[in-house]
Design a protein around this motif. Structure first.
Motif, PDB file in Angstrom:
ATOM      1  N   VAL A  90       0.808  -1.232   0.000  1.00 59.38           N
ATOM      2  CA  VAL A  90       0.000   0.000   0.000  1.00 59.38           C
ATOM      3  C   VAL A  90       0.837   1.276   0.000  1.00 59.38           C
ATOM      4  CG1 VAL A  90      -2.105  -0.984   0.982  1.00 59.38           C
ATOM      5  CG2 VAL A  90      -0.333  -0.088   2.525  1.00 59.38           C
ATOM      6  N   HIS A  91       2.072   1.201   0.517  1.00 56.85           N
ATOM      7  CA  HIS A  91       2.856   2.454   0.548  1.00 56.85           C
ATOM      8  C   HIS A  91       3.174   2.958  -0.856  1.00 56.85           C
ATOM      9  CE1 HIS A  91       6.835   0.826  -0.443  1.00 56.85           C
ATOM     10  NE2 HIS A  91       6.534  -0.218   0.314  1.00 56.85           N
ATOM     11  N   MET A  92       3.021   2.068  -1.879  1.00 57.81           N
ATOM     12  CA  MET A  92       3.279   2.491  -3.264  1.00 57.81           C
ATOM     13  C   MET A  92       2.139   3.347  -3.821  1.00 57.81           C
ATOM     14  SD  MET A  92       6.062   0.659  -4.508  1.00 57.81           S
ATOM     15  CE  MET A  92       5.732   0.325  -6.229  1.00 57.81           C
ATOM     16  N   ILE A  93       0.957   3.210  -3.258  1.00 59.03           N
ATOM     17  CA  ILE A  93      -0.200   3.886  -3.876  1.00 59.03           C
ATOM     18  C   ILE A  93      -0.876   4.918  -2.968  1.00 59.03           C
ATOM     19  CG2 ILE A  93      -0.675   1.788  -5.236  1.00 59.03           C
ATOM     20  CD1 ILE A  93      -3.322   1.643  -3.425  1.00 59.03           C
ATOM     21  N   MET A  94      -0.456   4.983  -1.715  1.00 63.06           N
ATOM     22  CA  MET A  94      -1.163   5.855  -0.760  1.00 63.06           C
ATOM     23  C   MET A  94      -0.807   7.336  -0.975  1.00 63.06           C
ATOM     24  SD  MET A  94       1.111   5.007   2.602  1.00 63.06           S
ATOM     25  CE  MET A  94       2.732   5.739   2.844  1.00 63.06           C
ATOM     26  N   THR A  95      -1.656   8.197  -0.447  1.00 65.62           N
ATOM     27  CA  THR A  95      -1.287   9.612  -0.309  1.00 65.62           C
ATOM     28  C   THR A  95      -0.436   9.683   0.952  1.00 65.62           C
ATOM     29  OG1 THR A  95      -3.352  10.324  -1.294  1.00 65.62           O
ATOM     30  CG2 THR A  95      -2.180  11.951   0.031  1.00 65.62           C
ATOM     31  N   ARG A  96       0.736  10.305   0.838  1.00 60.46           N
ATOM     32  CA  ARG A  96       1.665  10.196   1.963  1.00 60.46           C
ATOM     33  C   ARG A  96       1.932  11.516   2.680  1.00 60.46           C
ATOM     34  NH1 ARG A  96       5.741   7.177   1.051  1.00 60.46           N
ATOM     35  NH2 ARG A  96       4.774   6.025  -0.650  1.00 60.46           N
ATOM     36  N   MET A  97       2.486  11.397   3.869  1.00 57.22           N
ATOM     37  CA  MET A  97       2.966  12.558   4.596  1.00 57.22           C
ATOM     38  C   MET A  97       4.065  13.219   3.750  1.00 57.22           C
ATOM     39  SD  MET A  97       1.511  13.187   7.465  1.00 57.22           S
ATOM     40  CE  MET A  97       2.605  14.027   8.584  1.00 57.22           C
ATOM     41  N   PRO A  98       4.195  14.525   3.734  1.00 59.69           N
ATOM     42  CA  PRO A  98       3.489  15.520   4.567  1.00 59.69           C
ATOM     43  C   PRO A  98       2.218  16.057   3.912  1.00 59.69           C
ATOM     44  CG  PRO A  98       5.249  16.608   3.392  1.00 59.69           C
ATOM     45  CD  PRO A  98       5.226  15.167   2.905  1.00 59.69           C
ATOM     46  N   ASN A  99       1.672  15.310   2.950  1.00 58.98           N
ATOM     47  CA  ASN A  99       0.498  15.842   2.231  1.00 58.98           C
ATOM     48  C   ASN A  99      -0.827  15.432   2.872  1.00 58.98           C
ATOM     49  OD1 ASN A  99       2.155  17.003   0.270  1.00 58.98           O
ATOM     50  ND2 ASN A  99       2.330  15.035  -0.782  1.00 58.98           N
ATOM     51  N   ILE A 100      -0.785  14.939   4.090  1.00 57.54           N
ATOM     52  CA  ILE A 100      -2.027  14.484   4.718  1.00 57.54           C
ATOM     53  C   ILE A 100      -2.647  15.609   5.544  1.00 57.54           C
ATOM     54  CG2 ILE A 100      -3.024  12.818   6.320  1.00 57.54           C
ATOM     55  CD1 ILE A 100      -0.918  10.861   5.362  1.00 57.54           C
ATOM     56  N   THR A 101      -3.922  15.791   5.316  1.00 58.92           N
ATOM     57  CA  THR A 101      -4.664  16.787   6.094  1.00 58.92           C
ATOM     58  C   THR A 101      -5.206  16.072   7.325  1.00 58.92           C
ATOM     59  OG1 THR A 101      -5.316  17.770   4.007  1.00 58.92           O
ATOM     60  CG2 THR A 101      -6.498  18.512   5.968  1.00 58.92           C
ATOM     61  N   TYR A 102      -4.963  16.643   8.498  1.00 60.78           N
ATOM     62  CA  TYR A 102      -5.399  15.988   9.728  1.00 60.78           C
ATOM     63  C   TYR A 102      -6.000  17.002  10.690  1.00 60.78           C
ATOM     64  CZ  TYR A 102      -0.878  17.750  11.421  1.00 60.78           C
ATOM     65  OH  TYR A 102       0.180  18.556  11.746  1.00 60.78           O
TER      66      TYR A 102
END
Ligand code: ADP
Length: 212
Positions: free
Chosen positions: A144-156
């Motif tokens: 899944v790390h190949m396709i996920m939206t990753r940090m630092p682009n995560i809105t939390y």
């Protein structure tokens, strides 16, 4: 919706009516050592805004009807911690096929991905899985790390944030959910999940609270 700001005298009138209603205009004026005519504009405002009801020959009483002021106060006080759900998390190394099964089984629309230190590293949504599935790839071989939206682009968000702040983020970023996190020196610990469903539930709770 702009909340109505009551002045000091209008608040005093409200307190008198809450404690003593039904009460006539003359009696309210007497308690405030004012004349009835001085009070007339304030009573008109309080009645028109729905704070007070007036009945001929009975007097003024607190309507108990929740006003736009009460509703906007209520909305402004809605906090993430009171409406959040349990987060559903997966490990970075999980294969896409297993993550899709996990999403189905857990009946959620997004998964949060944790790194080996159990800190937030990514987000997976239905669209991420669809995009990967329509390619000609073996879903059992893509982590899944190949396709996920990753940090630092995560809105939390944080549990002390208001739902209004969350709703603004969801709309401006065009996403369905936010991880609720605790900020640490090494990264973000995921402690909850807030989605459009939680916001809808909060919206509905307003209708219960205010007899809408
Ligand atoms: P769906 O795929 O069901 O439409 P979203 O609108 O939430 O769900 O996701 C759209 C895209 O935004 C996906 O690529 C997803 O990884 C990403 N995304 C979802 N939530 C977040 C978030 N909180 N922060 C950053 N990106 C996100």
């Amino acid at each position: 919706m702009s909340p109505i700001e009551l002045n000091k005298r209008q608040n005093e009138i409200l307190d008198i009516v809450k404690g003593n209603g039904p009460i006539t205009g003359e009696q309210i004026a007497e308690r405030l050592s004012l004349t009835r005519s001085t009070l007339r504009p304030d009573l008109a405002i309080l009645t028109m805004a729905g704070f007070l009801d007036a009945r001929p020959r009975v007097g003024y009483f607190y309507s108990g009807k929740k006003t736009s002021q009460a509703i906007s106060d209520n909305i402004a006080q809605m906090m993430v911690k009171d409406f959040q759900s349990i987060p559903v998390v997966v490990d970075e190394s999980m294969m896409v096929y297993d993550a899709i099964c996990h999403m189905f089984l857990e009946d959620v629309g997004s998964l949060f991905v944790l790194d080996k230190n159990s800190l937030l590293s990514g987000v997976l949504s239905r669209k991420d899985f669809l995009r990967t599935s329509i390619g000609n790839q073996d879903l059992n071989k893509i982590p899944v790390h190949m396709i996920m939206t990753r940090m630092p682009n995560i809105t939390y968000c944080l549990k002390e944030d208001t739902l209004i702040e969350v709703a603004k983020k969801l709309m401006s970023r065009q996403i369905d959910s936010l991880p609720v996190v605790k900020e640490g020196k090494d990264g973000l610990e995921v402690i909850g999940r807030i989605t459009k469903t939680n916001i809808t539930r909060a919206f509905l709770s307003l209708s219960d609270d205010h007899d809408l």
